[in-house]
Motif scaffolding. Structure first.
Motif, short mmCIF file in Angstrom:
data_model
loop_
_atom_site.label_atom_id
_atom_site.label_comp_id
_atom_site.label_asym_id
_atom_site.label_seq_id
_atom_site.Cartn_x
_atom_site.Cartn_y
_atom_site.Cartn_z
N UNK A 15 0.83 -1.21 0.00
CA UNK A 15 0.00 0.00 0.00
C UNK A 15 0.86 1.26 0.00
N UNK A 16 2.06 1.18 0.58
CA UNK A 16 2.92 2.36 0.67
C UNK A 16 3.29 2.91 -0.70
N UNK A 17 3.38 2.03 -1.70
CA UNK A 17 3.69 2.50 -3.05
C UNK A 17 2.60 3.42 -3.56
N UNK A 18 1.35 3.02 -3.35
CA UNK A 18 0.22 3.85 -3.79
C UNK A 18 0.18 5.16 -2.99
N UNK A 19 0.39 5.05 -1.67
CA UNK A 19 0.35 6.24 -0.82
C UNK A 19 1.44 7.23 -1.23
N UNK A 20 2.64 6.71 -1.50
CA UNK A 20 3.75 7.58 -1.88
C UNK A 20 3.47 8.33 -3.17
N UNK A 21 2.96 7.62 -4.18
CA UNK A 21 2.66 8.25 -5.47
C UNK A 21 1.57 9.30 -5.31
N UNK A 22 0.52 8.96 -4.55
CA UNK A 22 -0.60 9.88 -4.36
C UNK A 22 -0.15 11.14 -3.63
N UNK A 23 0.63 10.98 -2.55
CA UNK A 23 1.10 12.14 -1.79
C UNK A 23 2.00 13.02 -2.64
N UNK A 24 2.91 12.39 -3.39
CA UNK A 24 3.85 13.15 -4.21
C UNK A 24 3.16 14.02 -5.25
N UNK A 68 9.77 -7.16 -15.88
CA UNK A 68 9.22 -8.20 -15.01
C UNK A 68 9.33 -7.81 -13.53
N UNK A 69 10.34 -6.99 -13.19
CA UNK A 69 10.51 -6.56 -11.80
C UNK A 69 9.54 -5.45 -11.41
N UNK A 70 8.93 -4.81 -12.40
CA UNK A 70 8.08 -3.66 -12.10
C UNK A 70 6.92 -4.03 -11.18
N UNK A 71 6.45 -5.27 -11.28
CA UNK A 71 5.32 -5.69 -10.43
C UNK A 71 5.70 -5.71 -8.96
N UNK A 72 7.00 -5.73 -8.65
CA UNK A 72 7.43 -5.71 -7.25
C UNK A 72 7.05 -4.41 -6.57
N UNK A 73 6.81 -3.34 -7.34
CA UNK A 73 6.42 -2.08 -6.74
C UNK A 73 5.08 -2.22 -6.04
N UNK A 74 4.19 -2.99 -6.66
CA UNK A 74 2.85 -3.19 -6.09
C UNK A 74 2.81 -4.43 -5.21
#
Length: 246
Positions: free
Chosen positions: A3-12, A61-67
């Motif tokens: 969830x922190x990935x989504x929170x970080x993008x939204x806040x930024x 293929x590593x990009x999915x690790x963000x979510x």
């Protein structure tokens, strides 16, 4: 899911857009199609140019690790190693053959197979550490794709701004068009800097953190396998590996 990935993008991006709004700017002033094409297209093209095909595929293929990062369960890993040690003490190393066939983790399965084959501890360590180093290097090379994009984006943004200013210079005879034209020209710079610092570089750093955690988990497996090969007591192995929990 992280969830922190989504929170970080939204806040930024909320801070960027909100600050622009509070200063009296409109959100529409930050929307510019040509600037987006220059920055996004130029950045992607430059990064692809420097990246080999295998590295690009791995980066995507590593990009999915963000979510959904590959969380390493260290406690569970220690329990597995201790159970292997108990089985080896009870049934001998050959008793691990059935366990190795059922093991889902490829790295752990290879270590168990080396144990079953009766390989010396030094050989097991060398083989498994080589696998760890190669895998870690491959993933770090893939992450460099995002780091390079983060490096190129601000520069491409400046190029877009200069191209916009060149277009503005054509209208020097009409002062009413200079202000809006210059503002639009610098949108490309905003795109480049924001894309790099709010998205691409954080992605690269997060992926490197995931890779580091994965390598630490594999180091735990290596130490556990070596301890089993040396015939150490399961309780002693558990105490030794507990350091990885900190």
């Amino acid at each position: 899911m992280d969830v922190l990935s989504f929170i970080g993008v939204i806040i930024g991006f909320a801070a960027l857009l909100g600050g622009n709004f509070l200063e009296g700017g409109s959100w529409s002033s930050l929307v510019n199609g040509p600037a987006a094409i220059i920055v996004f297209g130029g950045t992607l093209g430059a990064a692809i140019l420097q990246t080999p095909v295998s590295g690009l595929k791995r980066a995507l293929s590593l990009f999915k690790w963000i979510v959904k990062p590959p969380h390493q369960k260290f406690k569970q890993g220690i329990k597995h190693v201790v159970s292997w040690a108990i089985a080896a003490r009870r049934d001998g190393l050959l008793g691990l053959e059935n366990i190795s066939e059922k093991e889902k983790d490829r790295f752990s399965r290879k270590g168990l197979q080396l144990l079953v084959d009766g390989s010396e501890p030094d050989v097991i360590r060398h083989v498994m550490e080589t696998d760890l180093i190669v895998a870690e290097q491959r993933d770090n090379d893939a992450v460099q794709f995002y780091e390079s994009m983060g490096g190129y984006a601000p520069t491409i943004g400046i190029i877009g701004a200069v191209m916009g200013l060149i277009h503005v210079m054509r209208h020097l005879a009409d002062p009413s068009q200079l202000g809006p034209g210059i503002a639009v020209a610098f949108v490309a710079t905003i795109y480049g800097v924001a894309l790099a610092n709010l998205f691409l570089l954080p992605i690269a750093n997060k992926l490197r953190a995931c890779i580091k955690q994965q390598s630490q988990y594999r180091e735990l497996i290596i130490e556990g396998i070596i301890a089993i090969a040396d015939g150490e007591n399961p309780k002693s192995i558990e105490m030794k590996l507990s350091g990885y929990l900190h």
